[in-house]
Design a protein around this motif. Structure first.
Motif, short mmCIF file in Angstrom:
data_model
loop_
_atom_site.label_atom_id
_atom_site.label_comp_id
_atom_site.label_asym_id
_atom_site.label_seq_id
_atom_site.Cartn_x
_atom_site.Cartn_y
_atom_site.Cartn_z
N LYS A 190 -99.83 19.62 69.27
CA LYS A 190 -101.15 19.32 69.80
C LYS A 190 -101.45 17.86 69.50
O LYS A 190 -101.49 17.47 68.33
N ASN A 191 -101.61 17.08 70.55
CA ASN A 191 -101.88 15.64 70.40
C ASN A 191 -100.84 14.96 69.51
O ASN A 191 -101.15 14.10 68.68
N GLY A 192 -99.58 15.37 69.67
CA GLY A 192 -98.50 14.75 68.93
C GLY A 192 -98.37 15.21 67.50
O GLY A 192 -97.52 14.69 66.76
N ARG A 193 -99.15 16.17 67.08
CA ARG A 193 -99.07 16.70 65.72
C ARG A 193 -98.59 18.14 65.77
O ARG A 193 -98.69 18.82 66.80
N TYR A 194 -98.08 18.62 64.63
CA TYR A 194 -97.40 19.91 64.61
C TYR A 194 -98.01 20.84 63.56
O TYR A 194 -98.53 20.39 62.53
N ILE A 195 -97.92 22.15 63.83
CA ILE A 195 -98.47 23.14 62.92
C ILE A 195 -97.63 23.18 61.64
O ILE A 195 -96.43 23.43 61.68
N HIS A 196 -98.28 22.91 60.52
CA HIS A 196 -97.65 23.00 59.21
C HIS A 196 -98.00 24.36 58.59
O HIS A 196 -99.03 24.95 58.90
N ARG A 197 -97.15 24.84 57.67
CA ARG A 197 -97.37 26.21 57.17
C ARG A 197 -97.10 26.42 55.68
O ARG A 197 -97.38 27.50 55.17
N PHE A 198 -96.55 25.43 54.99
CA PHE A 198 -96.23 25.60 53.57
C PHE A 198 -97.16 24.78 52.70
O PHE A 198 -97.56 23.67 53.06
N GLY A 199 -97.49 25.32 51.52
CA GLY A 199 -98.37 24.64 50.59
C GLY A 199 -99.77 25.24 50.61
O GLY A 199 -100.14 26.00 51.50
N LYS A 200 -100.55 24.88 49.60
CA LYS A 200 -101.89 25.46 49.43
C LYS A 200 -102.79 25.18 50.62
O LYS A 200 -103.64 26.00 50.99
N LYS A 201 -102.61 24.00 51.23
CA LYS A 201 -103.39 23.65 52.42
C LYS A 201 -102.50 23.54 53.65
O LYS A 201 -102.87 22.90 54.63
N ALA A 202 -101.31 24.15 53.57
CA ALA A 202 -100.36 24.11 54.68
C ALA A 202 -100.04 22.67 55.08
O ALA A 202 -100.07 22.31 56.25
N ALA A 203 -99.71 21.83 54.09
CA ALA A 203 -99.46 20.42 54.36
C ALA A 203 -97.99 20.11 54.64
O ALA A 203 -97.67 18.99 55.02
N ALA A 204 -97.09 21.08 54.42
CA ALA A 204 -95.66 20.86 54.67
C ALA A 204 -95.23 21.63 55.92
O ALA A 204 -95.62 22.78 56.11
N TYR A 205 -94.42 20.98 56.72
CA TYR A 205 -94.02 21.55 58.01
C TYR A 205 -92.94 22.61 57.88
O TYR A 205 -93.03 23.68 58.48
N SER A 206 -91.92 22.31 57.10
CA SER A 206 -90.76 23.19 57.01
C SER A 206 -90.25 23.20 55.58
O SER A 206 -90.73 22.44 54.72
N LEU A 207 -89.24 24.01 55.32
CA LEU A 207 -88.68 24.06 53.97
C LEU A 207 -87.90 22.79 53.64
O LEU A 207 -87.81 22.41 52.47
N ARG A 333 -105.03 27.55 53.08
CA ARG A 333 -104.15 28.45 53.82
C ARG A 333 -104.13 29.82 53.14
O ARG A 333 -104.08 29.91 51.91
N THR A 334 -104.17 30.86 53.92
CA THR A 334 -104.12 32.22 53.37
C THR A 334 -102.80 32.40 52.61
O THR A 334 -101.72 32.37 53.21
N PRO A 335 -102.86 32.61 51.30
CA PRO A 335 -101.60 32.77 50.56
C PRO A 335 -100.99 34.14 50.82
O PRO A 335 -101.71 35.14 50.88
N PRO A 336 -99.67 34.24 51.00
CA PRO A 336 -99.04 35.55 51.11
C PRO A 336 -99.29 36.36 49.85
O PRO A 336 -99.25 35.84 48.74
#
Length: 398
Positions: A190-207, A333-336
């Protein structure tokens, strides 16, 4: 051999066997530990998993092998004992600002405080004007499943305008990709940015993103992905091989998902039903699935992590004045929840929950929920004591 000697020999062997059984620790059941590979790996993949396991858990860095000059930890495993959650002693400090326009303190050591240093160097301090938050290291297991949830599925769970009027309006955290990353095949930018999913605020994109950052920001180790000294900011030769980084990433991708215990216990079953009725499942989604993966054992799998990987507004009590990516200060981010019942194993026999470990029990963690979770929290407080006990037993079974 005469009969007396034979009897004596048999008795001696029996005593030795019994003694060994008493002093040799029993191998814990799979549902009692977080470590171990996912099922279905090939022989080559198992070898790679073990190489990553050794690098993650056994390699301890010193100044001679690249540690520092400033750092937080000397190994990966020191923050994730048994691949579980960290404690207050391993909690990290992240600093930046209260708006979401990008970290303004990167030139002053941000976003992470390196609070230790090798001899001859001075640990970092939080610069004037910066806001900060403390992040307790999460458990590592099942991360490969989370990585392979498609962006389309994450977006399907988002409800930014609360269209269904349930008070829940989760949103993804969109961020920029560092130069060493390529978008995953399932990416929906979206607008050149990508959904991140890791970290307390989902600040990391991938492992890979998370691992490179951890070596650099936690241990002060440069790599071909981040070839600079965390202290001076100058470009230097890699202090860890690309092969080792990739092996650690593979290890994290192929750690097994936590196995729920006591699933058929009537109290656990009732607690799960109460969990759903309270509305907890609105954010802690029970069931997700992976898309296609180059690791066949991860492809198109259904799993139960109890998260939606979205940011939710959690109220003033959890507003730390710090943001990452597009996340606002009170959004987390919702923690597992999978593995929750095994958290004390790596936390000294007690709980340190929420993003900074401030909650010392599951009940305290629930009561600290605010914002979008206020309704569920209030309904929990209105439950009979036995109903609360059912819910807690369910959560501890995960």
């Amino acid at each position: 051999m005469n009969s007396r000697l034979l009897i004596f020999t048999i008795l001696l062997e029996a005593i030795l066997i019994i003694s060994c059984e008493r002093i040799t620790p029993r191998v814990p059941a799979d549902d009692q530990i977080l470590d171990g590979p996912i099922e279905g790996l090939t022989s080559a993949e198992k070898t790679r998993f073990l190489a990553g396991d050794v690098a993650f858990n056994d390699e301890i860095f010193t100044s001679e092998t690249g540690l520092g000059s400033v750092f937080v930890a000397t190994s990966c495993g020191s923050c994730h004992a048994g691949d579980g959650k960290g404690t207050l002693f391993t909690t990290l400090t992240r600093f930046g600002q209260s708006d979401d326009t990008g970290n303004k303190f990167l030139h002053l050591g941000g976003p992470q405080l390196q609070n230790r240093a090798i001899p001859g160097y001075t640990p970092e301090s939080i610069p004037a004007g910066a806001t900060f938050s403390r992040f307790t290291p999460p458990a590592n297991t099942g991360l490969g499943f989370i990585e392979m949830v498609t962006d389309a599925d994450i977006l399907a769970m988002a409800d930014p305008s609360d269209a269904d009027k349930d008070g829940i309006s989760g949103v993804p955290n969109y961020g920029d990709l560092p130069s060493f990353l390529n978008p995953l095949p399932n990416a929906v930018p979206k607008n050149g940015r990508y959904i991140h999913r890791f970290g307390k605020k989902a600040a990391a994109y991938s492992l890979l993103h998370q691992t490179v950052n951890a070596y650099s920001q936690d241990i002060g180790i440069s790599s071909s992905f981040a070839p600079f000294d965390v202290y001076s900011g100058l470009e230097i030769d890699p202090e860890i091989s690309t092969l080792t980084i990739n092996n650690v990433v593979f290890y994290l991708q192929t750690l097994k998902a936590p196995i729920q215990r006591d699933q058929n216990d009537p109290q656990v079953k009732q607690g799960k039903q109460t969990f759903i009725e309270l509305g907890c499942e609105s954010c802690h989604k029970q069931t997700l699935k992976t898309g296609p993966s180059q690791i066949f054992a991860l492809s198109n799998k259904t799993f139960h992590a109890y998260t939606d990987l979205l940011l939710h507004e959690m109220g003033g009590g959890l507003d730390d004045g710090y943001t990452e990516g597009s996340a606002k200060t009170s959004e987390w981010r919702t923690p597992p929840l999978w593995g929750l019942g095994l958290s004390p194993n790596s936390q000294g026999g007690q709980y340190f929950l929420m993003h900074d470990g401030r909650a010392r029990s599951i009940e305290q963690a629930i009561e600290m929920h605010g914002g979008e979770a206020t309704g569920s929290k209030n309904r929990f407080k209105q439950l009979a004591q036995s109903e609360q006990a059912d819910l807690i037993k369910f959560l501890k079974s995960l």
